[in-house]
Design a protein around this motif. Sequence first.
Motif, PDB file in Angstrom:
ATOM      1  N   SER A  21      -8.635   2.311   0.988  1.00  3.30           N
ATOM      2  CA  SER A  21      -8.657   0.902   1.310  1.00  3.30           C
ATOM      3  C   SER A  21      -9.563   0.279   0.314  1.00  3.30           C
ATOM      4  O   SER A  21     -10.230   0.923  -0.186  1.00  3.30           O
ATOM      5  CB  SER A  21      -9.341   0.650   2.608  1.00  3.30           C
ATOM      6  OG  SER A  21      -8.411   1.441   3.658  1.00  3.30           O
ATOM      7  N   CYS A  22      -9.472  -1.214   0.225  1.00  2.00           N
ATOM      8  CA  CYS A  22     -10.328  -1.984  -0.745  1.00  2.00           C
ATOM      9  C   CYS A  22     -10.726  -3.043  -0.144  1.00  2.00           C
ATOM     10  O   CYS A  22      -9.829  -3.962   0.401  1.00  2.00           O
ATOM     11  CB  CYS A  22      -9.688  -2.028  -1.945  1.00  2.00           C
ATOM     12  SG  CYS A  22     -10.480  -2.934  -3.161  1.00  2.00           S
ATOM     13  N   ILE A  51       0.594  -4.940  -6.332  1.00  2.00           N
ATOM     14  CA  ILE A  51       1.274  -5.678  -5.489  1.00  2.00           C
ATOM     15  C   ILE A  51       0.866  -7.344  -5.862  1.00  2.00           C
ATOM     16  O   ILE A  51      -0.029  -7.411  -5.999  1.00  2.00           O
ATOM     17  CB  ILE A  51       1.250  -5.523  -4.080  1.00  2.00           C
ATOM     18  CG1 ILE A  51       2.167  -6.243  -3.232  1.00  2.00           C
ATOM     19  CG2 ILE A  51      -0.074  -5.417  -3.542  1.00  2.00           C
ATOM     20  CD1 ILE A  51       2.329  -5.726  -1.801  1.00  2.00           C
ATOM     21  N   THR A  52       1.947  -8.121  -5.907  1.00  4.55           N
ATOM     22  CA  THR A  52       1.523  -9.609  -6.246  1.00  4.55           C
ATOM     23  C   THR A  52       1.259 -10.236  -4.954  1.00  4.55           C
ATOM     24  O   THR A  52       1.630  -9.978  -3.929  1.00  4.55           O
ATOM     25  CB  THR A  52       2.690 -10.320  -7.162  1.00  4.55           C
ATOM     26  OG1 THR A  52       3.757 -10.238  -6.340  1.00  4.55           O
ATOM     27  CG2 THR A  52       2.983  -9.335  -8.387  1.00  4.55           C
ATOM     28  N   ARG A  53       0.761 -11.543  -5.302  1.00  2.59           N
ATOM     29  CA  ARG A  53       0.624 -12.285  -3.945  1.00  2.59           C
ATOM     30  C   ARG A  53       2.061 -12.591  -3.298  1.00  2.59           C
ATOM     31  O   ARG A  53       2.197 -12.879  -1.988  1.00  2.59           O
ATOM     32  CB  ARG A  53      -0.057 -13.469  -4.609  1.00  2.59           C
ATOM     33  CG  ARG A  53      -0.227 -14.636  -3.338  1.00  2.59           C
ATOM     34  CD  ARG A  53      -0.705 -15.986  -3.673  1.00  2.59           C
ATOM     35  NE  ARG A  53      -1.947 -15.689  -4.594  1.00  2.59           N
ATOM     36  CZ  ARG A  53      -3.063 -15.925  -3.857  1.00  2.59           C
ATOM     37  NH1 ARG A  53      -2.919 -16.101  -2.445  1.00  2.59           N
ATOM     38  NH2 ARG A  53      -4.216 -15.844  -4.197  1.00  2.59           N
ATOM     39  N   ILE A  69       2.066   0.824  -1.508  1.00  3.41           N
ATOM     40  CA  ILE A  69       0.990  -0.053  -1.500  1.00  3.41           C
ATOM     41  C   ILE A  69       1.232  -1.238  -0.674  1.00  3.41           C
ATOM     42  O   ILE A  69       2.422  -1.585  -0.653  1.00  3.41           O
ATOM     43  CB  ILE A  69       0.698  -0.590  -2.985  1.00  3.41           C
ATOM     44  CG1 ILE A  69      -0.394  -1.490  -3.133  1.00  3.41           C
ATOM     45  CG2 ILE A  69       1.884  -1.354  -3.563  1.00  3.41           C
ATOM     46  CD1 ILE A  69      -0.949  -1.808  -4.485  1.00  3.41           C
ATOM     47  N   SER A  70       0.239  -1.597  -0.110  1.00  2.00           N
ATOM     48  CA  SER A  70       0.417  -2.609   0.969  1.00  2.00           C
ATOM     49  C   SER A  70      -0.646  -3.573   0.720  1.00  2.00           C
ATOM     50  O   SER A  70      -1.825  -3.200   0.192  1.00  2.00           O
ATOM     51  CB  SER A  70       0.546  -2.101   2.290  1.00  2.00           C
ATOM     52  OG  SER A  70      -0.611  -1.651   2.735  1.00  2.00           O
ATOM     53  N   ARG A  71      -0.479  -5.018   1.457  1.00  2.00           N
ATOM     54  CA  ARG A  71      -1.675  -5.803   1.090  1.00  2.00           C
ATOM     55  C   ARG A  71      -1.977  -6.584   2.493  1.00  2.00           C
ATOM     56  O   ARG A  71      -1.195  -6.910   3.088  1.00  2.00           O
ATOM     57  CB  ARG A  71      -1.302  -6.817  -0.115  1.00  2.00           C
ATOM     58  CG  ARG A  71      -2.162  -7.882  -0.261  1.00  2.00           C
ATOM     59  CD  ARG A  71      -1.823  -8.759  -1.619  1.00  2.00           C
ATOM     60  NE  ARG A  71      -0.688  -9.214  -1.074  1.00  2.00           N
ATOM     61  CZ  ARG A  71      -0.474 -10.842  -0.620  1.00  2.00           C
ATOM     62  NH1 ARG A  71      -1.711 -11.299  -0.494  1.00  2.00           N
ATOM     63  NH2 ARG A  71       0.837 -11.316  -0.665  1.00  2.00           N
ATOM     64  N   THR A  77      -6.438  -8.065   0.098  1.00  2.00           N
ATOM     65  CA  THR A  77      -6.876  -6.658  -0.174  1.00  2.00           C
ATOM     66  C   THR A  77      -6.040  -5.565  -0.296  1.00  2.00           C
ATOM     67  O   THR A  77      -5.073  -5.680   0.788  1.00  2.00           O
ATOM     68  CB  THR A  77      -8.173  -6.109   0.751  1.00  2.00           C
ATOM     69  OG1 THR A  77      -7.604  -6.091   2.076  1.00  2.00           O
ATOM     70  CG2 THR A  77      -9.336  -7.068   0.524  1.00  2.00           C
ATOM     71  N   PRO A  78      -5.799  -4.588  -1.010  1.00  2.00           N
ATOM     72  CA  PRO A  78      -4.628  -3.498  -0.952  1.00  2.00           C
ATOM     73  C   PRO A  78      -5.058  -2.115  -0.251  1.00  2.00           C
ATOM     74  O   PRO A  78      -6.260  -2.012  -0.235  1.00  2.00           O
ATOM     75  CB  PRO A  78      -4.489  -3.212  -2.622  1.00  2.00           C
ATOM     76  CG  PRO A  78      -5.763  -3.483  -2.937  1.00  2.00           C
ATOM     77  CD  PRO A  78      -6.871  -4.449  -2.282  1.00  2.00           C
ATOM     78  N   TYR A  79      -4.044  -1.704   0.169  1.00  2.00           N
ATOM     79  CA  TYR A  79      -4.313  -0.364   0.704  1.00  2.00           C
ATOM     80  C   TYR A  79      -3.209   0.480  -0.156  1.00  2.00           C
ATOM     81  O   TYR A  79      -2.093   0.112  -0.591  1.00  2.00           O
ATOM     82  CB  TYR A  79      -3.704  -0.405   2.362  1.00  2.00           C
ATOM     83  CG  TYR A  79      -4.783  -1.303   3.238  1.00  2.00           C
ATOM     84  CD1 TYR A  79      -4.030  -2.704   3.271  1.00  2.00           C
ATOM     85  CD2 TYR A  79      -5.761  -0.741   3.728  1.00  2.00           C
ATOM     86  CE1 TYR A  79      -5.267  -3.489   4.086  1.00  2.00           C
ATOM     87  CE2 TYR A  79      -6.500  -1.594   4.208  1.00  2.00           C
ATOM     88  CZ  TYR A  79      -6.302  -2.820   4.547  1.00  2.00           C
ATOM     89  OH  TYR A  79      -7.073  -3.788   5.275  1.00  2.00           O
ATOM     90  N   LEU A  80      -3.452   1.961  -0.058  1.00  2.00           N
ATOM     91  CA  LEU A  80      -2.737   2.743  -0.759  1.00  2.00           C
ATOM     92  C   LEU A  80      -2.421   3.855   0.016  1.00  2.00           C
ATOM     93  O   LEU A  80      -3.695   4.656   0.118  1.00  2.00           O
ATOM     94  CB  LEU A  80      -3.067   3.044  -2.344  1.00  2.00           C
ATOM     95  CG  LEU A  80      -2.252   4.034  -2.966  1.00  2.00           C
ATOM     96  CD1 LEU A  80      -1.089   3.337  -3.525  1.00  2.00           C
ATOM     97  CD2 LEU A  80      -3.049   4.743  -4.151  1.00  2.00           C
ATOM     98  N   GLN A  81      -1.225   3.959   0.671  1.00  2.00           N
ATOM     99  CA  GLN A  81      -0.798   5.199   1.386  1.00  2.00           C
ATOM    100  C   GLN A  81      -0.281   6.442   0.453  1.00  2.00           C
ATOM    101  O   GLN A  81       0.436   6.070  -0.244  1.00  2.00           O
ATOM    102  CB  GLN A  81       0.175   4.990   2.425  1.00  2.00           C
ATOM    103  CG  GLN A  81       0.515   5.958   3.199  1.00  2.00           C
ATOM    104  CD  GLN A  81      -0.638   6.690   4.075  1.00  2.00           C
ATOM    105  OE1 GLN A  81      -1.438   5.766   4.778  1.00  2.00           O
ATOM    106  NE2 GLN A  81      -0.567   7.871   4.269  1.00  2.00           N
ATOM    107  N   MET A  82      -1.048   7.431   0.554  1.00  2.00           N
ATOM    108  CA  MET A  82      -0.515   8.507  -0.522  1.00  2.00           C
ATOM    109  C   MET A  82      -0.080   9.721   0.282  1.00  2.00           C
ATOM    110  O   MET A  82      -1.020  10.250   1.118  1.00  2.00           O
ATOM    111  CB  MET A  82      -1.704   8.926  -1.335  1.00  2.00           C
ATOM    112  CG  MET A  82      -2.527   7.739  -2.043  1.00  2.00           C
ATOM    113  SD  MET A  82      -3.623   8.206  -3.307  1.00  2.00           S
ATOM    114  CE  MET A  82      -5.021   8.904  -2.064  1.00  2.00           C
ATOM    115  N   ASN A  83       1.081  10.056   0.173  1.00  2.00           N
ATOM    116  CA  ASN A  83       1.658  11.291   1.024  1.00  2.00           C
ATOM    117  C   ASN A  83       2.069  12.023   0.011  1.00  2.00           C
ATOM    118  O   ASN A  83       2.248  11.922  -1.269  1.00  2.00           O
ATOM    119  CB  ASN A  83       2.929  10.670   1.862  1.00  2.00           C
ATOM    120  CG  ASN A  83       2.669   9.662   2.763  1.00  2.00           C
ATOM    121  OD1 ASN A  83       1.473   9.498   3.308  1.00  2.00           O
ATOM    122  ND2 ASN A  83       3.399   8.735   3.023  1.00  2.00           N
TER     123      ASN A  83
END
Length: 116
Positions: A21-22, A51-53, A69-71, A77-83
């Motif tokens: 998370s950021c 990811i853009t706006r 990646i999601s926002r 703010t971005p999230y990164l789910q790493m599997n």
Amino acid sequence: QVQLVESGGGLVQAGRSLRLSCAASGNIFRIAAVGWYHQAPGKQRELVAAITRNGFTNYADSVKGRFTISRDKTKNTPYLQMNSLKPEDTAVYYCNARVPGNIDSWGQGTQVTVSS
């Protein structure tokens, strides 16, 4: 000016998952794109995902199909789910925010270590 603080890194075994998370503050309304980069020891910092706006995404080939990646649209703010993490994913992960004029802001980084 945008300030960024990452969280969610840690030590995991190969095959497991982590979510980064950021948190962003400052002029978040100017942010046009957010993303995640990583830097392994002795290597250059590289794009992992962005990811853009408008919701367009871009991924490094090495993480396609494993990372998402999601926002948060309200906080921008971005999230990164790493599997399915691999030992080669081990690096410091940095949150990035870009405003018009290609001006970048960076977080302090969070360590991700994947053991085999």
